[in-house]
Enzyme design. Sequence first.
Site, PDB file in Angstrom:
ATOM      1  N   CYS A 159       1.919   2.681   4.087  1.00  0.00           N
ATOM      2  CA  CYS A 159       0.478   2.413   3.999  1.00  0.00           C
ATOM      3  C   CYS A 159       0.080   1.250   4.910  1.00  0.00           C
ATOM      4  O   CYS A 159       0.585   0.139   4.774  1.00  0.00           O
ATOM      5  CB  CYS A 159       0.104   2.119   2.549  1.00  0.00           C
ATOM      6  SG  CYS A 159      -1.495   1.329   2.337  1.00  0.00           S
ATOM      7  N   GLY A 160      -0.847   1.509   5.845  1.00  0.00           N
ATOM      8  CA  GLY A 160      -1.285   0.476   6.776  1.00  0.00           C
ATOM      9  C   GLY A 160      -1.952  -0.700   6.094  1.00  0.00           C
ATOM     10  O   GLY A 160      -1.742  -1.866   6.472  1.00  0.00           O
ATOM     11  N   HIS A 161      -2.764  -0.433   5.072  1.00  0.00           N
ATOM     12  CA  HIS A 161      -3.440  -1.510   4.351  1.00  0.00           C
ATOM     13  C   HIS A 161      -2.423  -2.380   3.610  1.00  0.00           C
ATOM     14  O   HIS A 161      -2.597  -3.593   3.486  1.00  0.00           O
ATOM     15  CB  HIS A 161      -4.453  -0.931   3.361  1.00  0.00           C
ATOM     16  CG  HIS A 161      -5.601  -0.214   4.018  1.00  0.00           C
ATOM     17  ND1 HIS A 161      -6.490  -0.843   4.855  1.00  0.00           N
ATOM     18  CD2 HIS A 161      -5.983   1.083   3.972  1.00  0.00           C
ATOM     19  CE1 HIS A 161      -7.378   0.021   5.289  1.00  0.00           C
ATOM     20  NE2 HIS A 161      -7.088   1.196   4.772  1.00  0.00           N
ATOM     21  N   CYS A 162      -1.360  -1.739   3.110  1.00  0.00           N
ATOM     22  CA  CYS A 162      -0.310  -2.489   2.415  1.00  0.00           C
ATOM     23  C   CYS A 162       0.418  -3.411   3.391  1.00  0.00           C
ATOM     24  O   CYS A 162       0.733  -4.564   3.064  1.00  0.00           O
ATOM     25  CB  CYS A 162       0.688  -1.528   1.760  1.00  0.00           C
ATOM     26  SG  CYS A 162      -0.049  -0.350   0.600  1.00  0.00           S
TER      27      CYS A 162
END
Length: 512
Positions: A54-57
């Site tokens: 996950c990029g946001h993670c």
Amino acid sequence: MRLSTLSLPASVLALASLVLAEGDSDVVSLTTSSFDSWVSAEPLALVEFFAPWCGHCKALAPHYEEAATTLKEKGIKIAKVDCVEEADLCSSKDIQGYPTLKVYRKGEAVDYTGPRKADGIVSYMVKQSLPAVSDVTAEKHDEFTKADKIVAIAYLPSSTAAPAAEFSAAAEAHRDDYLFGVVSDQDAAAAAGVVPPAIVVYRSFDEPRSEYPYPIAGANKKEISEWLAELSIPVLDEVNGETYGIYASSAKPLAYVFVDPTSEDKDAQIAAIRPVAQKYKPKLNFVWIDAVKYGDHAKALNLQEQKWPAFVIQDLQKQLKYPYDQSKEVTTEGVEELVKQYVAGTIQPQLKSQPIPENQDGPVYTLVGKNFEEIANDEKKDVFVEFYASWCGHCKRLAPTWEQLGEKYAAIKDKLVIAKLEVPENDLPPTVPFRIQGFPTLKFKPAGSKDFIDYEGDRSFESLVTFIEEHAKNPLDLPEPVKADEPAAQEPIAETKKEEAPAAEATAHDEL
């Protein structure tokens, strides 16, 4: 003594690297076997449910680590759960998207609604660790007034004197937003230059100190909350991904100053708008924004030229835009005149629209801003509209199904219209009673009405057809398909299959 790693088994090396990685981090990694016992034992903890891909993670990770180290010193623990490795655990906690953060108190969870930067996480969790209202002593007074961006202190003759109950109620409702304290020590109040009873807000921006301006005896939760909300928004500050939510939750329109942050005149350009912002703050919120980083947002607000500075007012409730003429120089006087006209209601919004298509031969009718009212409000027809964005992955997956739906009812276009509208490229007219908040949004207008019904079912062809059959007012009698004469001899026809839509993703995404 030097050890050769070649002599160590791979499993030992793997274990050693894992221990090293965990030992270097102040974030606790939880598994199915450790989760319940760990969160149940902690009086207060923050847990992130994440996926490694996950990029946001990944963007959150360094901030989460930094916050964990700072909060460790304050006795507040931070943990994480890898939802790829611990899929069953995350499913049992109803995790729908990544990252999901939850605050736990002795095993009981509530959603984390704070910022995603290190200092914001620390501030949020420190507030969670305190009582809704803290007792503030003379020794701690100065430190407490600087402990957060917004600090509200009630100075009272005693801890139970009015309006203590209403102040506490406001504190309970907004403990995630502001820091609250009470001073009942008269010497502390005198040192602060306050005559009880009084409520004073201390801020790290604009005017650093504001006293409750209404009769203190009649102060109630609602009025205190509204006063704090007003004070929480600066006269003119930067808006970005971290701060946008503050403005979006306000009922006020938002006035943007788009500036190039690399320009030597940036500060002067912002300063030129500040007098207007101060004068009209009761009516609008004013912000400046990075025009280079958020150029697409400028286009969405109908600023078509990459010419900075630029100014535009947006009615967030109705999603209407009022841009300053980009052929003119942005001046204090010019901006004030536009704002004055907007407040007086003497200017019209600038509506964006794609050209009306020259033909509508396809099975799905293409709506644009200029023809929306004419087609969508036709009371003689049932109208089913998909509001979409070209970049939206969910919309792309729905597209073949929506085309199939149009094809099914193509023979009765005079009774039922299957339509689509690309929202980022077309503004809905002010008369439309709704705004689009996410993509795709599906709305159905029955014949004989101008009211739209939200479609909230799954996006399968069968479910869409069932919905139409339940809500359409016009008859849906379709002509029998024409059968061609069967040829005497027929070549074998290669079997073709419609490509199936990808399975619904297991997690929610940030496509809005």
